[in-house]
Scaffold this motif. Sequence first.
Motif, PDB file in Angstrom:
ATOM      1  N   ASN A 244       4.979  10.095   0.756  1.00 32.85           N
ATOM      2  CA  ASN A 244       4.993  11.553   0.732  1.00 32.85           C
ATOM      3  C   ASN A 244       3.877  12.033   1.663  1.00 32.85           C
ATOM      4  N   ASP A 245       3.779  13.351   1.862  1.00 37.32           N
ATOM      5  CA  ASP A 245       2.752  13.887   2.748  1.00 37.32           C
ATOM      6  C   ASP A 245       1.358  13.453   2.277  1.00 37.32           C
ATOM      7  N   PRO A 246       0.581  12.740   3.104  1.00 40.24           N
ATOM      8  CA  PRO A 246      -0.778  12.366   2.708  1.00 40.24           C
ATOM      9  C   PRO A 246      -1.659  13.594   2.495  1.00 40.24           C
ATOM     10  N   ARG A 247      -2.541  13.505   1.504  1.00 37.26           N
ATOM     11  CA  ARG A 247      -3.483  14.592   1.235  1.00 37.26           C
ATOM     12  C   ARG A 247      -4.792  14.389   1.990  1.00 37.26           C
ATOM     13  N   ASP A 248      -5.201  13.145   2.116  1.00 36.44           N
ATOM     14  CA  ASP A 248      -6.454  12.815   2.791  1.00 36.44           C
ATOM     15  C   ASP A 248      -6.109  12.043   4.065  1.00 36.44           C
ATOM     16  N   TRP A 249      -5.788  12.788   5.114  1.00 30.31           N
ATOM     17  CA  TRP A 249      -5.338  12.159   6.354  1.00 30.31           C
ATOM     18  C   TRP A 249      -6.379  11.178   6.902  1.00 30.31           C
ATOM     19  N   ALA A 250      -7.647  11.527   6.786  1.00 30.26           N
ATOM     20  CA  ALA A 250      -8.699  10.704   7.399  1.00 30.26           C
ATOM     21  C   ALA A 250      -8.757   9.316   6.768  1.00 30.26           C
ATOM     22  N   LEU A 251      -8.858   9.256   5.438  1.00 31.61           N
ATOM     23  CA  LEU A 251      -8.943   7.964   4.762  1.00 31.61           C
ATOM     24  C   LEU A 251      -7.662   7.160   4.975  1.00 31.61           C
ATOM     25  N   ASP A 252      -6.500   7.804   4.805  1.00 27.67           N
ATOM     26  CA  ASP A 252      -5.242   7.093   4.957  1.00 27.67           C
ATOM     27  C   ASP A 252      -5.094   6.534   6.370  1.00 27.67           C
TER      28      ASP A 252
ATOM     29  N   LYS B  14       6.004  -4.400  -7.980  1.00 31.71           N
ATOM     30  CA  LYS B  14       5.123  -4.851  -9.057  1.00 31.71           C
ATOM     31  C   LYS B  14       3.634  -4.767  -8.715  1.00 31.71           C
ATOM     32  N   ASN B  15       3.286  -4.784  -7.439  1.00 32.93           N
ATOM     33  CA  ASN B  15       1.877  -4.808  -7.040  1.00 32.93           C
ATOM     34  C   ASN B  15       1.616  -3.688  -6.039  1.00 32.93           C
ATOM     35  N   VAL B  16       1.177  -2.559  -6.548  1.00 27.45           N
ATOM     36  CA  VAL B  16       1.025  -1.360  -5.722  1.00 27.45           C
ATOM     37  C   VAL B  16      -0.437  -0.933  -5.676  1.00 27.45           C
ATOM     38  N   VAL B  17      -0.950  -0.777  -4.461  1.00 31.40           N
ATOM     39  CA  VAL B  17      -2.337  -0.368  -4.225  1.00 31.40           C
ATOM     40  C   VAL B  17      -2.317   0.966  -3.492  1.00 31.40           C
ATOM     41  N   THR B  18      -3.293   1.822  -3.750  1.00 30.59           N
ATOM     42  CA  THR B  18      -3.430   3.087  -3.036  1.00 30.59           C
ATOM     43  C   THR B  18      -4.726   3.094  -2.230  1.00 30.59           C
ATOM     44  N   PRO B  19      -4.831   3.962  -1.218  1.00 28.21           N
ATOM     45  CA  PRO B  19      -6.087   4.073  -0.489  1.00 28.21           C
ATOM     46  C   PRO B  19      -7.263   4.431  -1.399  1.00 28.21           C
ATOM     47  N   GLY B  20      -7.002   5.227  -2.442  1.00 28.54           N
ATOM     48  CA  GLY B  20      -8.064   5.575  -3.377  1.00 28.54           C
ATOM     49  C   GLY B  20      -8.616   4.366  -4.107  1.00 28.54           C
ATOM     50  N   ASP B  21      -7.745   3.429  -4.469  1.00 28.25           N
ATOM     51  CA  ASP B  21      -8.200   2.195  -5.110  1.00 28.25           C
ATOM     52  C   ASP B  21      -9.211   1.479  -4.212  1.00 28.25           C
ATOM     53  N   ILE B  22      -8.867   1.401  -2.929  1.00 27.47           N
ATOM     54  CA  ILE B  22      -9.720   0.689  -1.969  1.00 27.47           C
ATOM     55  C   ILE B  22     -11.033   1.422  -1.763  1.00 27.47           C
TER      56      ILE B  22
ATOM     57  N   LEU C 151       0.863  -1.181   0.000  1.00 29.67           N
ATOM     58  CA  LEU C 151       0.000   0.000   0.000  1.00 29.67           C
ATOM     59  C   LEU C 151       0.896   1.226   0.000  1.00 29.67           C
ATOM     60  N   VAL C 152       0.698   2.117  -0.949  1.00 31.31           N
ATOM     61  CA  VAL C 152       1.461   3.363  -1.033  1.00 31.31           C
ATOM     62  C   VAL C 152       0.505   4.526  -0.862  1.00 31.31           C
ATOM     63  N   THR C 153       0.832   5.415   0.043  1.00 27.55           N
ATOM     64  CA  THR C 153      -0.011   6.575   0.286  1.00 27.55           C
ATOM     65  C   THR C 153       0.818   7.850   0.253  1.00 27.55           C
TER      66      THR C 153
ATOM     67  N   MET D 200     -12.648   3.482  -3.798  1.00 29.62           N
ATOM     68  CA  MET D 200     -13.536   3.425  -4.952  1.00 29.62           C
ATOM     69  C   MET D 200     -14.142   2.040  -5.135  1.00 29.62           C
ATOM     70  N   ALA D 201     -13.412   0.989  -4.723  1.00 26.09           N
ATOM     71  CA  ALA D 201     -13.950  -0.366  -4.819  1.00 26.09           C
ATOM     72  C   ALA D 201     -14.915  -0.672  -3.674  1.00 26.09           C
ATOM     73  N   TYR D 202     -14.653  -0.069  -2.510  1.00 26.15           N
ATOM     74  CA  TYR D 202     -15.476  -0.340  -1.324  1.00 26.15           C
ATOM     75  C   TYR D 202     -15.748   0.969  -0.588  1.00 26.15           C
ATOM     76  N   PRO D 203     -16.669   1.791  -1.095  1.00 23.64           N
ATOM     77  CA  PRO D 203     -16.936   3.115  -0.511  1.00 23.64           C
ATOM     78  C   PRO D 203     -17.302   3.066   0.966  1.00 23.64           C
ATOM     79  N   SER D 204     -17.849   1.949   1.423  1.00 24.61           N
ATOM     80  CA  SER D 204     -18.281   1.876   2.824  1.00 24.61           C
ATOM     81  C   SER D 204     -17.108   1.852   3.799  1.00 24.61           C
ATOM     82  N   ILE D 205     -15.875   1.697   3.283  1.00 26.59           N
ATOM     83  CA  ILE D 205     -14.733   1.641   4.183  1.00 26.59           C
ATOM     84  C   ILE D 205     -14.517   2.979   4.886  1.00 26.59           C
ATOM     85  N   TRP D 206     -15.059   4.064   4.282  1.00 29.91           N
ATOM     86  CA  TRP D 206     -14.962   5.392   4.911  1.00 29.91           C
ATOM     87  C   TRP D 206     -16.289   6.112   4.691  1.00 29.91           C
TER      88      TRP D 206
END
Length: 391
Positions: free
Chosen positions: A189-197, A134-142, A115-117, A144-150
Amino acid sequence: MPTLKSRRMSNAGAGLAADGMPSFAFAFDIDGVLLRSSQPIPGAPEALEYLHDNNIPFILLTNGGGKHESARVAELSKKLGVPLTEENFVQSHTPFKQLVEGSDTVDALEDKTILVTGGDGDKCRRVAEQYGFKNVVTPGDILMAYPSIWPFNQIFSDYYQNNTRPLPKPVDFRNPDKSLKIDAVFVFNDPRDWALDSQIILDLLLSKDGVLGTYSDKNGDSSLPNNGWLQDGQPMLFFSNPDLFWATDHHLPRLGQGGFQASLQGVWDATTKGAALSKTIIGKPHAATYKYAENVLQKHRADLLGGVDRMKRDVTKLDRVFMVGDNPESDIRGANEYESTDGTEWTSVLVKTGVFREGTEPAYKPDVIVKDVFDAVKWALKQEGWKRHID
Protein backbone atom coordinates in the motif's frame (compact mmCIF):
# COMPACT_ATOMS: atom_id res chain seq x y z
CA MET A 1 -8.92 -1.98 -30.66
CA PRO A 2 -12.45 -2.18 -32.17
CA THR A 3 -14.68 0.84 -31.66
CA LEU A 4 -17.61 0.57 -29.30
CA LYS A 5 -19.95 0.98 -32.26
CA SER A 6 -18.48 -2.02 -34.10
CA ARG A 7 -18.54 -4.11 -30.95
CA ARG A 8 -22.18 -3.25 -30.30
CA MET A 9 -23.10 -4.22 -33.86
CA SER A 10 -21.45 -7.60 -33.40
CA ASN A 11 -23.48 -8.16 -30.23
CA ALA A 12 -26.69 -6.36 -31.08
CA GLY A 13 -29.34 -6.91 -28.44
CA ALA A 14 -26.85 -8.79 -26.27
CA GLY A 15 -28.13 -7.38 -22.98
CA LEU A 16 -29.88 -10.67 -22.27
CA ALA A 17 -28.75 -14.08 -23.40
CA ALA A 18 -31.22 -16.62 -24.72
CA ASP A 19 -31.80 -17.97 -21.22
CA GLY A 20 -32.63 -14.50 -19.86
CA MET A 21 -29.34 -14.00 -18.01
CA PRO A 22 -27.43 -10.72 -18.37
CA SER A 23 -24.56 -11.27 -20.80
CA PHE A 24 -22.74 -8.20 -19.46
CA ALA A 25 -21.26 -7.12 -16.14
CA PHE A 26 -19.56 -4.17 -14.44
CA ALA A 27 -16.24 -3.44 -12.79
CA PHE A 28 -16.15 -0.31 -10.62
CA ASP A 29 -13.22 1.60 -9.25
CA ILE A 30 -13.92 2.88 -5.72
CA ASP A 31 -12.11 6.13 -4.86
CA GLY A 32 -13.42 8.89 -7.09
CA VAL A 33 -16.20 6.67 -8.50
CA LEU A 34 -18.18 5.26 -5.57
CA LEU A 35 -16.56 7.14 -2.70
CA ARG A 36 -14.71 10.37 -2.16
CA SER A 37 -12.84 10.71 1.13
CA SER A 38 -14.77 7.69 2.46
CA GLN A 39 -18.16 9.24 1.73
CA PRO A 40 -20.52 7.90 -0.97
CA ILE A 41 -20.65 9.95 -4.15
CA PRO A 42 -24.27 10.89 -4.92
CA GLY A 43 -25.94 8.23 -7.04
CA ALA A 44 -23.42 5.49 -6.21
CA PRO A 45 -25.56 3.60 -3.67
CA GLU A 46 -28.57 3.75 -5.97
CA ALA A 47 -26.58 2.45 -8.96
CA LEU A 48 -25.20 -0.54 -7.03
CA GLU A 49 -28.58 -1.26 -5.46
CA TYR A 50 -30.18 -1.42 -8.89
CA LEU A 51 -27.59 -3.87 -10.18
CA HIS A 52 -27.91 -5.99 -7.05
CA ASP A 53 -31.72 -6.06 -7.20
CA ASN A 54 -31.66 -7.04 -10.89
CA ASN A 55 -28.98 -9.74 -10.54
CA ILE A 56 -26.57 -7.90 -12.84
CA PRO A 57 -23.07 -9.03 -11.83
CA PHE A 58 -20.44 -6.54 -10.79
CA ILE A 59 -17.13 -6.41 -8.96
CA LEU A 60 -15.24 -3.60 -7.28
CA LEU A 61 -11.77 -3.30 -8.79
CA THR A 62 -9.57 -0.83 -6.96
CA ASN A 63 -5.93 0.16 -6.73
CA GLY A 64 -6.58 0.92 -3.08
CA GLY A 65 -5.75 -1.42 -0.25
CA GLY A 66 -4.13 -1.56 3.16
CA LYS A 67 -6.77 -3.73 4.83
CA HIS A 68 -7.87 -7.31 4.40
CA GLU A 69 -10.65 -7.82 1.86
CA SER A 70 -13.07 -9.00 4.55
CA ALA A 71 -12.69 -5.76 6.54
CA ARG A 72 -12.93 -3.60 3.44
CA VAL A 73 -16.13 -5.17 2.11
CA ALA A 74 -17.75 -4.88 5.52
CA GLU A 75 -17.03 -1.13 5.55
CA LEU A 76 -18.14 -0.65 1.95
CA SER A 77 -21.35 -2.63 2.42
CA LYS A 78 -22.29 -0.33 5.29
CA LYS A 79 -21.37 2.89 3.48
CA LEU A 80 -22.96 1.98 0.16
CA GLY A 81 -25.97 0.09 1.52
CA VAL A 82 -25.41 -2.93 -0.72
CA PRO A 83 -24.24 -6.38 0.43
CA LEU A 84 -20.72 -7.04 -0.82
CA THR A 85 -18.46 -10.03 -0.32
CA GLU A 86 -14.85 -10.94 -0.97
CA GLU A 87 -16.13 -12.87 -3.99
CA ASN A 88 -16.83 -9.65 -5.91
CA PHE A 89 -14.01 -7.50 -4.58
CA VAL A 90 -10.44 -7.09 -5.86
CA GLN A 91 -8.04 -4.56 -4.38
CA SER A 92 -4.49 -3.77 -5.41
CA HIS A 93 -2.70 -6.43 -3.39
CA THR A 94 -5.33 -9.19 -3.68
CA PRO A 95 -3.37 -10.98 -6.46
CA PHE A 96 -0.41 -11.34 -4.07
CA LYS A 97 -2.36 -14.25 -2.56
CA GLN A 98 -1.22 -16.33 -5.51
CA LEU A 99 2.45 -16.02 -4.53
CA VAL A 100 2.00 -17.83 -1.24
CA GLU A 101 2.02 -21.09 -3.16
CA GLY A 102 4.04 -19.69 -6.05
CA SER A 103 3.41 -19.10 -9.74
CA ASP A 104 4.96 -19.93 -13.10
CA THR A 105 7.69 -17.36 -12.48
CA VAL A 106 7.93 -17.10 -8.67
CA ASP A 107 8.74 -19.90 -6.24
CA ALA A 108 6.40 -20.42 -3.29
CA LEU A 109 6.94 -17.73 -0.65
CA GLU A 110 4.79 -19.21 2.11
CA ASP A 111 7.76 -20.13 4.31
CA LYS A 112 10.17 -17.44 3.09
CA THR A 113 10.85 -14.18 4.92
CA ILE A 114 9.26 -11.19 3.19
CA LEU A 115 9.41 -7.46 3.84
CA VAL A 116 6.01 -5.75 3.67
CA THR A 117 5.76 -1.99 3.59
CA GLY A 118 2.97 0.58 3.27
CA GLY A 119 -0.35 1.19 4.98
CA ASP A 120 -1.22 2.24 8.53
CA GLY A 121 0.77 0.69 11.36
CA ASP A 122 1.23 -3.01 10.73
CA LYS A 123 -2.14 -3.60 9.05
CA CYS A 124 -0.49 -4.73 5.83
CA ARG A 125 1.64 -7.21 7.73
CA ARG A 126 -1.56 -8.73 9.13
CA VAL A 127 -3.12 -8.83 5.67
CA ALA A 128 -0.08 -10.68 4.34
CA GLU A 129 -0.34 -13.17 7.19
CA GLN A 130 -4.03 -13.71 6.47
CA TYR A 131 -3.05 -14.46 2.86
CA GLY A 132 -0.79 -17.22 4.19
CA PHE A 133 2.70 -15.68 4.34
CA LYS A 134 4.25 -17.04 7.53
CA ASN A 135 7.31 -14.81 8.06
CA VAL A 136 6.54 -11.13 7.58
CA VAL A 137 8.85 -8.27 8.58
CA THR A 138 8.16 -4.53 8.35
CA PRO A 139 10.58 -1.60 8.10
CA GLY A 140 9.43 -0.55 11.57
CA ASP A 141 10.55 -3.88 13.01
CA ILE A 142 14.03 -3.28 11.59
CA LEU A 143 14.22 0.34 12.74
CA MET A 144 13.25 -0.44 16.31
CA ALA A 145 15.77 -3.30 16.50
CA TYR A 146 18.54 -1.31 14.80
CA PRO A 147 17.88 2.46 15.09
CA SER A 148 21.19 3.28 13.41
CA ILE A 149 19.84 2.00 10.09
CA TRP A 150 18.19 5.43 9.65
CA PRO A 151 19.78 8.49 11.29
CA PHE A 152 16.47 10.29 11.76
CA ASN A 153 14.89 7.38 13.62
CA GLN A 154 13.62 9.49 16.51
CA ILE A 155 11.02 11.22 14.34
CA PHE A 156 8.80 8.15 13.97
CA SER A 157 9.93 6.04 16.93
CA ASP A 158 6.73 6.54 18.94
CA TYR A 159 4.65 5.54 15.91
CA TYR A 160 6.64 2.39 15.22
CA GLN A 161 6.91 1.31 18.84
CA ASN A 162 3.23 0.36 18.93
CA ASN A 163 3.29 -1.63 15.69
CA THR A 164 6.48 -3.66 15.68
CA ARG A 165 7.62 -7.15 16.60
CA PRO A 166 11.00 -8.74 17.33
CA LEU A 167 12.90 -9.77 14.22
CA PRO A 168 13.02 -13.51 13.43
CA LYS A 169 16.82 -13.22 13.16
CA PRO A 170 19.30 -10.51 14.14
CA VAL A 171 20.87 -8.17 11.61
CA ASP A 172 24.50 -9.33 11.65
CA PHE A 173 26.34 -8.65 8.43
CA ARG A 174 29.52 -10.18 9.90
CA ASN A 175 27.77 -13.56 10.08
CA PRO A 176 25.54 -13.64 6.98
CA ASP A 177 24.48 -17.26 7.55
CA LYS A 178 22.94 -16.24 10.87
CA SER A 179 21.65 -12.85 9.82
CA LEU A 180 18.22 -11.67 8.69
CA LYS A 181 17.64 -12.62 5.05
CA ILE A 182 14.77 -11.10 3.04
CA ASP A 183 13.53 -13.15 0.08
CA ALA A 184 11.00 -10.71 -1.37
CA VAL A 185 9.91 -7.10 -0.87
CA PHE A 186 6.23 -6.20 -1.18
CA VAL A 187 4.93 -2.63 -1.29
CA PHE A 188 1.37 -3.52 -0.28
CA ASN A 189 0.00 0.00 0.00
CA ASP A 190 1.11 3.65 -0.12
CA PRO A 191 4.17 3.97 2.19
CA ARG A 192 3.79 6.45 5.04
CA ASP A 193 7.48 6.90 5.77
CA TRP A 194 9.04 7.18 2.32
CA ALA A 195 12.53 7.88 3.69
CA LEU A 196 12.88 4.78 5.89
CA ASP A 197 11.18 2.49 3.36
CA SER A 198 13.39 3.76 0.54
CA GLN A 199 16.55 3.28 2.58
CA ILE A 200 15.76 -0.29 3.64
CA ILE A 201 14.59 -1.35 0.17
CA LEU A 202 17.73 0.17 -1.36
CA ASP A 203 19.89 -1.64 1.21
CA LEU A 204 18.29 -4.94 0.20
CA LEU A 205 18.69 -4.27 -3.52
CA LEU A 206 22.41 -3.64 -2.94
CA SER A 207 22.88 -6.58 -0.59
CA LYS A 208 24.32 -10.05 -1.11
CA ASP A 209 21.55 -12.67 -1.11
CA GLY A 210 19.09 -10.31 0.57
CA VAL A 211 21.04 -10.29 3.84
CA LEU A 212 20.43 -6.91 5.40
CA GLY A 213 23.65 -5.03 6.17
CA THR A 214 25.72 -6.70 3.46
CA TYR A 215 26.89 -5.14 0.21
CA SER A 216 27.43 -7.26 -2.88
CA ASP A 217 30.94 -7.18 -4.31
CA LYS A 218 29.36 -7.61 -7.76
CA ASN A 219 27.76 -4.16 -7.65
CA GLY A 220 29.27 -1.96 -10.36
CA ASP A 221 31.27 -4.77 -11.99
CA SER A 222 31.24 -3.86 -15.70
CA SER A 223 32.16 -7.42 -16.69
CA LEU A 224 28.77 -8.66 -15.48
CA PRO A 225 25.27 -8.16 -16.90
CA ASN A 226 23.66 -4.89 -15.76
CA ASN A 227 27.14 -3.85 -14.54
CA GLY A 228 26.76 -6.29 -11.68
CA TRP A 229 23.67 -4.70 -10.14
CA LEU A 230 21.01 -7.19 -9.00
CA GLN A 231 23.25 -10.13 -9.92
CA ASP A 232 23.80 -11.55 -6.42
CA GLY A 233 20.58 -13.10 -5.13
CA GLN A 234 18.88 -9.86 -4.11
CA PRO A 235 15.16 -10.12 -3.20
CA MET A 236 12.37 -9.73 -5.74
CA LEU A 237 10.56 -6.39 -5.62
CA PHE A 238 6.78 -6.16 -5.98
CA PHE A 239 4.53 -3.08 -6.14
CA SER A 240 0.77 -3.36 -5.78
CA ASN A 241 -0.23 -0.41 -7.96
CA PRO A 242 1.30 2.31 -10.15
CA ASP A 243 -1.08 5.24 -9.44
CA LEU A 244 0.84 8.51 -9.40
CA PHE A 245 -2.20 10.37 -8.06
CA TRP A 246 -5.48 9.54 -6.34
CA ALA A 247 -8.60 11.47 -5.33
CA THR A 248 -8.97 12.57 -1.68
CA ASP A 249 -10.99 15.29 0.04
CA HIS A 250 -8.33 17.80 -1.06
CA HIS A 251 -9.39 19.78 -4.12
CA LEU A 252 -6.37 18.53 -6.10
CA PRO A 253 -5.25 14.89 -6.52
CA ARG A 254 -2.58 13.68 -4.06
CA LEU A 255 0.51 11.54 -4.67
CA GLY A 256 -0.04 7.80 -4.46
CA GLN A 257 2.14 4.70 -4.54
CA GLY A 258 3.31 5.61 -8.03
CA GLY A 259 4.96 8.68 -6.50
CA PHE A 260 6.90 6.46 -4.12
CA GLN A 261 7.92 4.22 -7.02
CA ALA A 262 9.20 7.20 -8.99
CA SER A 263 11.14 8.42 -5.95
CA LEU A 264 12.72 5.00 -5.36
CA GLN A 265 13.53 4.67 -9.06
CA GLY A 266 15.28 8.05 -8.94
CA VAL A 267 17.39 7.01 -5.95
CA TRP A 268 18.24 3.71 -7.67
CA ASP A 269 19.23 5.48 -10.90
CA ALA A 270 21.45 7.93 -9.02
CA THR A 271 23.09 5.11 -7.04
CA THR A 272 23.71 2.76 -9.98
CA LYS A 273 24.13 5.33 -12.77
CA GLY A 274 21.03 4.08 -14.49
CA ALA A 275 21.21 0.29 -14.14
CA ALA A 276 18.02 -1.63 -14.84
CA LEU A 277 15.80 -2.11 -11.79
CA SER A 278 13.97 -5.43 -11.91
CA LYS A 279 10.51 -5.12 -10.40
CA THR A 280 6.98 -6.44 -10.76
CA ILE A 281 4.11 -3.95 -10.75
CA ILE A 282 0.50 -5.09 -10.59
CA GLY A 283 -2.72 -3.12 -10.22
CA LYS A 284 -4.55 -1.25 -12.93
CA PRO A 285 -3.68 -0.77 -15.81
CA HIS A 286 -1.53 -3.92 -15.87
CA ALA A 287 -2.99 -6.87 -17.76
CA ALA A 288 -2.23 -9.33 -14.95
CA THR A 289 -4.63 -7.49 -12.65
CA TYR A 290 -7.37 -7.33 -15.31
CA LYS A 291 -6.94 -11.04 -15.98
CA TYR A 292 -7.19 -11.79 -12.26
CA ALA A 293 -10.24 -9.53 -11.97
CA GLU A 294 -11.95 -11.15 -14.94
CA ASN A 295 -11.45 -14.59 -13.39
CA VAL A 296 -12.97 -13.34 -10.14
CA LEU A 297 -15.87 -11.77 -12.03
CA GLN A 298 -16.50 -14.92 -14.07
CA LYS A 299 -16.67 -17.03 -10.91
CA HIS A 300 -18.87 -14.51 -9.08
CA ARG A 301 -21.17 -14.28 -12.09
CA ALA A 302 -21.48 -18.06 -12.33
CA ASP A 303 -22.31 -18.31 -8.63
CA LEU A 304 -24.82 -15.46 -8.84
CA LEU A 305 -26.64 -16.32 -12.05
CA GLY A 306 -26.33 -20.06 -11.73
CA GLY A 307 -28.06 -19.93 -8.37
CA VAL A 308 -30.72 -17.30 -8.98
CA ASP A 309 -33.50 -19.90 -9.02
CA ARG A 310 -31.70 -22.03 -6.43
CA MET A 311 -30.81 -24.51 -9.15
CA LYS A 312 -27.27 -24.53 -10.46
CA ARG A 313 -27.19 -24.33 -14.23
CA ASP A 314 -24.71 -23.52 -16.95
CA VAL A 315 -24.10 -19.79 -17.29
CA THR A 316 -23.82 -18.32 -20.77
CA LYS A 317 -20.69 -16.53 -21.96
CA LEU A 318 -19.89 -13.08 -20.59
CA ASP A 319 -19.84 -10.79 -23.63
CA ARG A 320 -18.89 -7.47 -22.11
CA VAL A 321 -17.54 -5.81 -18.98
CA PHE A 322 -18.08 -2.09 -18.43
CA MET A 323 -15.07 -0.70 -16.55
CA VAL A 324 -16.20 2.45 -14.74
CA GLY A 325 -13.34 4.57 -13.44
CA ASP A 326 -12.06 8.06 -12.80
CA ASN A 327 -8.39 7.67 -13.75
CA PRO A 328 -7.54 7.62 -17.47
CA GLU A 329 -4.05 6.26 -16.87
CA SER A 330 -5.18 3.25 -14.83
CA ASP A 331 -8.90 2.45 -15.20
CA ILE A 332 -9.32 3.56 -18.80
CA ARG A 333 -5.95 2.52 -20.15
CA GLY A 334 -6.27 -0.91 -18.57
CA ALA A 335 -9.72 -1.57 -20.01
CA ASN A 336 -8.69 -0.29 -23.46
CA GLU A 337 -5.54 -2.40 -23.67
CA TYR A 338 -6.66 -5.61 -21.99
CA GLU A 339 -7.30 -8.52 -24.34
CA SER A 340 -9.37 -11.25 -22.75
CA THR A 341 -8.41 -14.81 -23.56
CA ASP A 342 -12.10 -15.71 -23.16
CA GLY A 343 -13.27 -13.23 -25.78
CA THR A 344 -14.95 -10.91 -23.29
CA GLU A 345 -14.82 -7.28 -24.42
CA TRP A 346 -14.04 -4.50 -21.97
CA THR A 347 -15.64 -1.08 -22.45
CA SER A 348 -14.13 1.95 -20.69
CA VAL A 349 -16.38 4.53 -19.01
CA LEU A 350 -14.79 7.64 -17.48
CA VAL A 351 -16.57 9.60 -14.74
CA LYS A 352 -15.91 13.21 -13.77
CA THR A 353 -16.08 12.75 -9.99
CA GLY A 354 -12.46 11.80 -9.28
CA VAL A 355 -8.96 12.32 -10.67
CA PHE A 356 -10.03 13.31 -14.19
CA ARG A 357 -10.41 17.06 -14.55
CA GLU A 358 -13.17 18.23 -16.85
CA GLY A 359 -11.90 20.38 -19.69
CA THR A 360 -8.68 18.42 -20.08
CA GLU A 361 -7.92 15.77 -22.68
CA PRO A 362 -7.64 12.34 -21.05
CA ALA A 363 -4.29 10.67 -21.62
CA TYR A 364 -6.14 7.51 -22.66
CA LYS A 365 -9.44 8.04 -24.44
CA PRO A 366 -12.44 6.23 -22.95
CA ASP A 367 -15.36 4.86 -24.92
CA VAL A 368 -17.50 7.46 -23.19
CA ILE A 369 -17.25 10.21 -20.57
CA VAL A 370 -20.20 10.66 -18.20
CA LYS A 371 -21.02 12.78 -15.17
CA ASP A 372 -20.96 10.11 -12.47
CA VAL A 373 -21.38 6.42 -11.76
CA PHE A 374 -25.18 6.57 -11.88
CA ASP A 375 -25.03 8.00 -15.39
CA ALA A 376 -22.41 5.39 -16.25
CA VAL A 377 -24.77 2.56 -15.34
CA LYS A 378 -27.66 4.19 -17.19
CA TRP A 379 -25.51 4.59 -20.31
CA ALA A 380 -24.26 1.00 -20.18
CA LEU A 381 -27.75 -0.45 -19.73
CA LYS A 382 -28.92 1.53 -22.75
CA GLN A 383 -26.06 0.17 -24.87
CA GLU A 384 -27.08 -3.35 -23.92
CA GLY A 385 -30.75 -2.82 -24.73
CA TRP A 386 -31.78 -3.33 -21.11
CA LYS A 387 -35.52 -2.72 -20.84
CA ARG A 388 -36.01 -2.31 -17.11
CA HIS A 389 -36.10 1.33 -16.11
CA ILE A 390 -33.52 2.86 -13.78
CA ASP A 391 -34.14 6.26 -12.22
